[in-house]
Design an enzyme around this catalytic site. Sequence first.
Site, short mmCIF file in Angstrom:
data_model
loop_
_atom_site.label_atom_id
_atom_site.label_comp_id
_atom_site.label_asym_id
_atom_site.label_seq_id
_atom_site.Cartn_x
_atom_site.Cartn_y
_atom_site.Cartn_z
N ASP A 157 -9.40 52.42 -42.62
CA ASP A 157 -8.00 52.86 -42.50
C ASP A 157 -7.98 54.38 -42.54
O ASP A 157 -8.89 55.02 -43.10
CB ASP A 157 -7.19 52.28 -43.67
N HIS A 158 -6.96 54.96 -41.94
CA HIS A 158 -6.74 56.40 -42.05
C HIS A 158 -5.91 56.69 -43.30
O HIS A 158 -4.89 56.03 -43.52
CB HIS A 158 -5.98 56.92 -40.83
N TYR A 218 -1.32 54.02 -42.22
CA TYR A 218 -0.91 52.73 -41.65
C TYR A 218 -1.75 52.30 -40.45
O TYR A 218 -1.23 51.70 -39.52
CB TYR A 218 0.57 52.76 -41.23
N HIS A 219 -3.06 52.61 -40.48
CA HIS A 219 -3.92 52.29 -39.34
C HIS A 219 -5.10 51.39 -39.73
O HIS A 219 -6.24 51.70 -39.38
CB HIS A 219 -4.48 53.58 -38.73
N PRO A 220 -4.88 50.26 -40.41
CA PRO A 220 -6.04 49.43 -40.75
C PRO A 220 -6.69 48.83 -39.49
O PRO A 220 -5.99 48.49 -38.54
CB PRO A 220 -5.44 48.32 -41.62
#
Length: 523
Positions: A288-289, A461-463
């Site tokens: 994730d980011h 919010y980038h899983p």
Amino acid sequence: METEYDIIIIGAGSAGCVLANRLSEDASCHVLLIEAGASDRHPLISIPAAFSELFKTSFDWNYNSEPQSELNDQEMYSPRGKVIGGCSSINAMIFVRAHAKDFDDWIIGEDDFWSWRNVLPFFQKVERQFGFSIDENGDAISEENYYQHDLTDQFLQSAKKYGLKSKHRCSSANEGAIPFLKNIKKGSRFSAADAYLHPIQRRPNLTIVKNCLVDKIEIKNSKANSVAAIHNGKQIRFHATSNIILSAGAYNSPQIAMRSGIGEEGHLKSLGIKANFINPHVGAHLEDHIICGLSYQIKDNNSLDVLNTNFGKAKAGLQYLFSKSGPMTSNIAEAGAFLCLGESERPDLQLHFGPMFFIRHGFVKPKAHGFSLGPTLLHPASQGYLKLRSTNPLDAPLINPQYLTDPKDMAMLIEGMKISHDIIHQQPLSNRIDKIFLPATEPKSDADYEKQIREYTQTLYHPTSTCRIGSADEAVVDARLNVYGIENLKIVDASVLPHVTSSNTQLVTMMLAERIADYMQQR
Ligand SMILES: Cc1cc2nc3c(=O)[nH]c(=O)nc-3n(C[C@H](O)[C@H](O)[C@H](O)COP(=O)(O)OP(=O)(O)OC[C@H]3O[C@@H](n4cnc5c(N)ncnc54)[C@H](O)[C@@H]3O)c2cc1C
């Protein structure tokens, strides 16, 4: 309602909308699209600046991680879109490609299906579908006159003064400071559903079922046959004669796969799930980011924090209503930068600038005016995992991203914080500053930055990567996104990315859906 279809797509999110459109182009192919959430026809979804107002509403799966040991044991709130359009209906609308070099990780042996050369036309296909044009360099550009706050103009000038190259607004993730390209059209959000689903939703061979929660995929003799779901409180079963495609996102696709008996042996056994295919990589390798910001209070009252006052909200609301213009059409993270710190031309960090305070997902709304700038760690060395808590489809999964457990990540984030601090202190942005707001005093040492990072880091919010592409011994899907060990089952969403990419993840997710739909159409 029919219960038999050629193709069943689970999840009407970024990838699911693309698939529903392309796979129903063939009028003889009956496609069912199942979505757990409701319609996306809600005013708050259209208003770009209101994206964080959708958090913890019925449009959000509203997940929380396990306590994160490196983040002072805080649980990480992790919103995911539960609505037609999925996350593309609640996200921040930054529209950027992955970097060409990211695709070096996607090549399995000699198979170059996912090489940059082969994916670029599909990035462009998505971009055209969203109404962007392609310039002479092959990048997507837009004539849309996006709202841009003057603090954002000043950030871009300060970034240039700091020494970053100024980039024009386009879809590439190459080095430099940039006003982001956004999927905003005429002042409103233009989601994957707007680009792909709404224009074709009346095709006779496409059925869309909303408010329908998929429990599991039923598998017989290693072949995916049907989907068991709950619709209006009742159990329902849909049969697929050809393919079932799981597009439920990086948290929900592995969950559904595990409930369907595809997963790690001990975990399935502990929950009494009959194994259909043992694969320890399902739910593993979660990336994730993460981002951590610096926030400054400004001397004047001219920031988008005006939207947190009743008067400011009403004024901007009327402007939006009557002319689809003004502050409500800002996506908040209006601009940023891609930074390469090593030898590679692939960026290590992405900065996000917002002309307002953006603290703890926007839930903290100070009664002051300011701006926030934060580095995002693009290639985390730390990986986490996701498991089931129970076999109940209504239960949230157990999410443990293990943020910052690899010390390299902390070092990189500290570097990014220092660069952000130095950019902020260049003119003209520095002229606007009254005082630092968060942290409370100017950070002076690595220890000061580390303290801020441990308390205020949040997910961007980038899983990804919980059902990754790769070879059979180390992945969940092959290069054509077929699930290993199971016939007629594909996974097509952000969960299959081998690693999180060098930018925000919606465009790469839609690209992969376009690419695989094209491949399926050729067969
Ligand atoms: C708040 C936020 C801000 C973001 N900002 C940006 C940004 O600015 N730019 C960017 O590029 N990316 C951004 N992203 C990330 C990006 O939106 C996602 O990476 C991308 O949309 C993921 O697409 P997907 O198809 O994998 O999953 P999703 O879009 O999440 O789609 C999955 C769909 O499946 C449905 N579903 C799940 N489980 C079930 C079930 N059991 N039964 C039926 N349906 C189910 C979900 O409701 C959802 O509609 C953001 C994400 C969030 C949450």
